[in-house]
Design an enzyme around this catalytic site. Sequence first.
Site, PDB file in Angstrom:
ATOM      1  N   GLU A 132      86.196  19.696 -17.181  1.00 46.39           N
ATOM      2  CA  GLU A 132      85.618  19.422 -18.417  1.00 46.39           C
ATOM      3  C   GLU A 132      84.282  19.339 -18.315  1.00 46.39           C
ATOM      4  OE1 GLU A 132      87.159  18.618 -21.121  1.00 46.39           O
ATOM      5  OE2 GLU A 132      89.024  19.454 -20.194  1.00 46.39           O
ATOM      6  N   PHE A 133      83.862  18.714 -17.030  1.00 42.15           N
ATOM      7  CA  PHE A 133      82.299  18.358 -16.760  1.00 42.15           C
ATOM      8  C   PHE A 133      81.431  19.783 -16.824  1.00 42.15           C
ATOM      9  CE2 PHE A 133      78.785  18.197 -13.999  1.00 42.15           C
ATOM     10  CZ  PHE A 133      78.138  17.476 -14.668  1.00 42.15           C
ATOM     11  N   CYS A 167      71.538 -12.232  25.653  1.00 39.01           N
ATOM     12  CA  CYS A 167      71.575 -11.753  26.956  1.00 39.01           C
ATOM     13  C   CYS A 167      71.397 -10.527  27.175  1.00 39.01           C
ATOM     14  CB  CYS A 167      73.387 -12.135  26.942  1.00 39.01           C
ATOM     15  SG  CYS A 167      74.209 -11.507  28.499  1.00 39.01           S
ATOM     16  N   LYS A 196      75.669 -23.330 -16.198  1.00 33.99           N
ATOM     17  CA  LYS A 196      74.248 -22.916 -15.607  1.00 33.99           C
ATOM     18  C   LYS A 196      74.854 -21.882 -14.310  1.00 33.99           C
ATOM     19  CE  LYS A 196      69.426 -23.514 -14.990  1.00 33.99           C
ATOM     20  NZ  LYS A 196      69.377 -22.681 -13.772  1.00 33.99           N
TER      21      LYS A 196
HETATM   22  S1  IVH Z   1      69.725 -19.659 -21.621  1.00 37.10           S
HETATM   23  C1  IVH Z   1      65.710 -19.425 -23.260  1.00 37.10           C
HETATM   24  N1  IVH Z   1      72.001 -19.944 -20.541  1.00 37.10           N
HETATM   25  O1  IVH Z   1      68.814 -20.426 -15.933  1.00 37.10           O
HETATM   26  C2  IVH Z   1      66.886 -19.627 -22.724  1.00 37.10           C
HETATM   27  N2  IVH Z   1      70.240 -19.520 -19.156  1.00 37.10           N
HETATM   28  O2  IVH Z   1      66.601 -22.179 -15.487  1.00 37.10           O
HETATM   29  C3  IVH Z   1      66.975 -19.309 -21.298  1.00 37.10           C
HETATM   30  N3  IVH Z   1      70.874 -19.514 -16.767  1.00 37.10           N
HETATM   31  O3  IVH Z   1      66.283 -18.062 -16.557  1.00 37.10           O
HETATM   32  C4  IVH Z   1      68.330 -18.951 -20.793  1.00 37.10           C
HETATM   33  N4  IVH Z   1      73.024 -19.676 -17.053  1.00 37.10           N
HETATM   34  O4  IVH Z   1      68.671 -17.099 -15.688  1.00 37.10           O
HETATM   35  C5  IVH Z   1      70.677 -19.642 -20.149  1.00 37.10           C
HETATM   36  N5  IVH Z   1      74.357 -20.191 -19.516  1.00 37.10           N
HETATM   37  C6  IVH Z   1      72.958 -20.063 -19.543  1.00 37.10           C
HETATM   38  C7  IVH Z   1      72.316 -19.693 -18.095  1.00 37.10           C
HETATM   39  C8  IVH Z   1      70.942 -19.536 -17.981  1.00 37.10           C
HETATM   40  C9  IVH Z   1      72.067 -19.751 -16.276  1.00 37.10           C
HETATM   41  C10 IVH Z   1      69.540 -19.229 -16.085  1.00 37.10           C
HETATM   42  C11 IVH Z   1      68.647 -18.203 -16.706  1.00 37.10           C
HETATM   43  C12 IVH Z   1      67.460 -18.827 -16.843  1.00 37.10           C
HETATM   44  C13 IVH Z   1      67.759 -19.844 -15.720  1.00 37.10           C
HETATM   45  C14 IVH Z   1      66.676 -21.113 -16.601  1.00 37.10           C
END
Ligand code: IVH
Length: 688
Positions: free
Chosen positions: A39-40, A441, A122
């Site tokens: 196919e490719f 060693c 986060k």
């Molecule tokens: S919101 C302006 N949501 O945390 C909005 N960030 O310390 C910014 N991060 O640069 C991002 N989980 O890399 C958002 N649920 C989440 C997140 C998240 C991890 C990281 C992201 C950001 C950093 C800020």
Amino acid sequence: MLATDFEQAQKRVLELIPKIEHHRFCYYVLDKPEIEDIEFDKLFNELIELETKFPELRTPGSPTQKVGTAPSTEFKQVHHRHPLLSLANAMGAEDLDKWQERLAKALDSSDVSKLGFVCELKIDGLSIALTYKDGELVEGATRGNGEVGEDVTLNLKTIKSLPKKLNPITLPDGRKKIPAEVDIRGEVYMSIQSFSEVNKQLEEDGEALFANPRNCASGSLRQKDPRKTAKRKLSIWTYNAYIHDLEISQPQSHHATMNLLKELGFPVEPSFKLVHGISEVKEFCRIWDEKRHSLDYQTDGIVIKLDDLKLWDWLGATSHSPRWAIAFKYPPEEIETVLEYIEFDVGRTGAVTPCAMLRPVKLAGTTVKRASLHNYDQIQRLDVRPGDTVVVRKAGEIIPEVLRVVLEKRPAQSEPVVYPTTCPICDTELVRGADEAAFKCPNIHGCKAQITRRLEHFVGKEAMNIDGVGEVLVKQLVESGLVQDAADFFNLDLDSLLTLERMGKKSAEKILQQAEAAKQRPMANLFAALGIPHVGVNMAYDLAQYFPSIEKLASATGEEIEKIEGVGPNISRSVSEFFKNPQTIKLIEKLQKYGVSLEDRADAKASLKVSDALLGKSFVITGTLKGLDRLKAETEIKQRGGKASSSVSKNTSYLVVGENPGSKLAKAESLNVKVLSEDEFMELLKAT
Ligand code: IVH
């Protein structure tokens, strides 16, 4: 059908190019073709025909002008259409109260007690920006400085859970539509499980480990060769979408955006929750402080965002972070415990690593008993002593490390650590290179610990893959004298194996079979198996691409080796010295004597072409074939234009079944893939 006029041809070329690039990527990088080769070839030939007919349509970037998928991404710059901002931090509940006060002021309202917030975990990874056009991923970039990032599209495409094609969403009038364009924000991360696997492999290869999953994710995403990223198993959670479509409007609330992301097919971290008022936010943070340790990914806090998107516009952002969101950070987890004694381990390369043996203590969800002390300098710096109370932290919550000594709790008669001057295993005096952190060693060929570790490495999966020979058996083989160097694995026989304790006939036969198959391992694996200092699996793979035989590599000059990207004088010197070493020369002679292949058959493959009879057919082999080993069978297939692959899919043409077939047989049957016995397979080879 071949388009006849120019405009039609142009339209078709524009369709063909991304299609061909996608399938090349699946084939070369992911090693998971989605279509048959035939196919490719059809698509590719159609493009060639169109470009031949209308040469003005042939661009330098056309797949017809390139060989395979270029392994190197150049990390071009990408200007983000929506800048990637950072977040302000809240270090405790009081900071959340202060944020609430700021919100009340800015929103000119004293009643913020019922404001809607979305709380999300986060994720401790790297933020990335993705652009999809007409449902296809066209660009993916790192955050960079927030305005300009690096193009890592090919690497991002290796993430399994990232949709390559979006689902349509339902419009208010019931029609379904894929957004014309959508910019996505998310976090690429590495699961704790994948991180441990990567580090385990690096440790076996004697390479530097990643300190935590975040660094590991970052290193993996920024690999120049996407095939290497693909091996690292990255994951992603997405948390924002900017829709650019005349018919699809941006959602009104953040929780609706999260649901929209799910509808489009993106992975969304499932713990997010819409809550009301700061007290519910605090409750969410409290609950997840403990609960987060049960997840297979790292979180270092909670991101709290106002739910009403009108308020995002109203509040805006400072140059650094939006006013409508905040990151609640959990403090790093530290705990005190007693260091009972220090153990000194000797690794494959002879490096002596001190390890703190601790009174077991619970930390960040697990019981910690050992912590790395890295090397001699670290012990000096911390002045850590047996009996000391120490503060232990899980760096990135995974690898525990000793942070400091609680001097007030030091026992009166404590003595500084006596760092060994001789090897704890073979008693040879330790040495330390000019710019090396570790004492080593030097008794490379006499130290039992090093020999055993090296042999364990030699039989490992990414090396010679002699299945059934693990740590315990290597020890037995060394102690019984049956194996003194790696070549001896190929000189074992049934009678001598059966003299080992707890060794049954079946296991012994299996080991012999595996060793026999290992004689045909590709050079990449053999180079990795040899344990050349500074050459891990990835480097071995690169070396084998350029020097597909032991002879070629051993006779390569430093200059020739350094032409390979990522190879500096350290590595090239190490390779040259390794092959000059009389022990290596002896080992290679022995390997040859016992029939181990010292050159790749890949280069022989092209010249040994038999026919094109199996063109477009893909084969998978399962179980053990009696008449020929697997590599040979695969070579026979390839010599007839066929493809040998390791996993069964709906695109598999034939499953060849040997003795003791694995689960592939059931899978092939469920997918209606034609099954061939070994005899039928041999017939097919004869006929073609
Ligand atoms: S919101 C302006 N949501 O945390 C909005 N960030 O310390 C910014 N991060 O640069 C991002 N989980 O890399 C958002 N649920 C989440 C997140 C998240 C991890 C990281 C992201 C950001 C950093 C800020």
